[in-house]
Design an enzyme around this catalytic site. Structure first.
Site: not given
Ligand code: FPP
Length: 246
Positions: A74, A26
């Site tokens: 995503n 991340d």
């Protein structure tokens, strides 16, 4: 400047290393934003960080690394970013395949791969076929992956087996269930590392992570280097893994 420790740092115990490390990478976007750069530059930098971690795991004797490259959620990102990531994955595979062969890496992709762009599917199939017999580190890339979806597809496959009379319901145990997951030929992760301070599993390896130790660092993914990994492993070795016992 990161120090390149090819050998395992002396304060770490070789015998108590995790066999399998999983990473949620991340912070690529934030890394770029802090530098006034477009998010895609962060992703490009993220690839370098992943490559360095793979090499480090190999150098230090870790058997398996699994990275969450693209989740089923995503797809909700802007089209340009999704397109960029798909092209990036494809280019990275084309560029790195030779080196992975030389370094004896076995690469595997897990997730719903059938809906990825055709040209990416071709590169994925090629890289998996070519590295299949390699005996070094097992590198798994979760792409269009979702933990709940993985569990559902395993349940469906098992239900079909029951329906066809190949197995009885009471034969369904943890070992059988695990065999129907994408990760059937790799042990469960011992350590999950998530960068940029987020404290969620985000639908990653839900079944497999049942007893994983979780390590969260504030470092953004592109800054996750050998020094950061060393800290994660030191922290892991200070934990006492009881697996529910005392
Ligand atoms: C999370 O950062 C990162 C991603 C969604 C993509 C990660 C992919 C790679 C590093 C490439 C891996 C490639 C291969 C082929 C192995 P973010 O965009 O969520 O960052 P933010 O949280 O700061 O917005």
């Amino acid at each position: 400047m990161q120090t390149l420790l090819k050998e395992l740092p002396r304060d770490l115990d070789q015998k108590r290393l995790p066999r399998h490390v999983a990473v949620i990478m991340d912070g690529n976007g934030r890394w770029a934003k802090r530098r006034g750069l477009p998010r895609i530059i962060g992703h490009r930098q993220g690839v370098d960080a992943l490559k360095n971690l793979l090499r480090c795991c190999d150098d230090w004797g870790i058997e398996a690394l699994t990275a969450y490259a693209f989740s089923t959620e995503n797809w909700g990102r802007p089209n340009e970013e999704v397109d960029f990531l798909m092209t990036l994955f494809e280019r990275v595979l084309m560029r790195e395949l030779q080196e992975m062969m030389e370094e004896n890496v076995r690469i595997e992709f897990v997730g719903n791969l059938a809906v990825l762009p055709r040209s990416l599917q071709t590169q994925i199939a090629r890289s998996m076929t070519l590295t299949k017999e390699n005996t070094g580190i097992q590198f798994t890339v979760a792409t269009n992956y979702g933990g709940r979806q993985e569990i559902l597809q395993a349940a469906r496959a098992i239900a079909t087996q029951v329906q066809q009379g190949n197995i009885q319901p009471d034969e369904i145990d943890e070992a059988l269930f695990s065999q129907h997951l994408y990760t059937a030929n790799v042990c469960d992760p011992d350590l999950l590392i998530r960068t940029s301070g987020e404290m969620r599993l985000s639908n990653f390896l839900l079944w497999q992570m049942a007893y994983a130790e979780i390590y969260i660092t504030d470092a953004l993914w592109p800054d996750f280097d050998r020094g950061e990994f060393h800290r994660a492993l030191s922290n892991y070795q200070q934990r006492s893994r009881r697996f529910g016992k005392i």
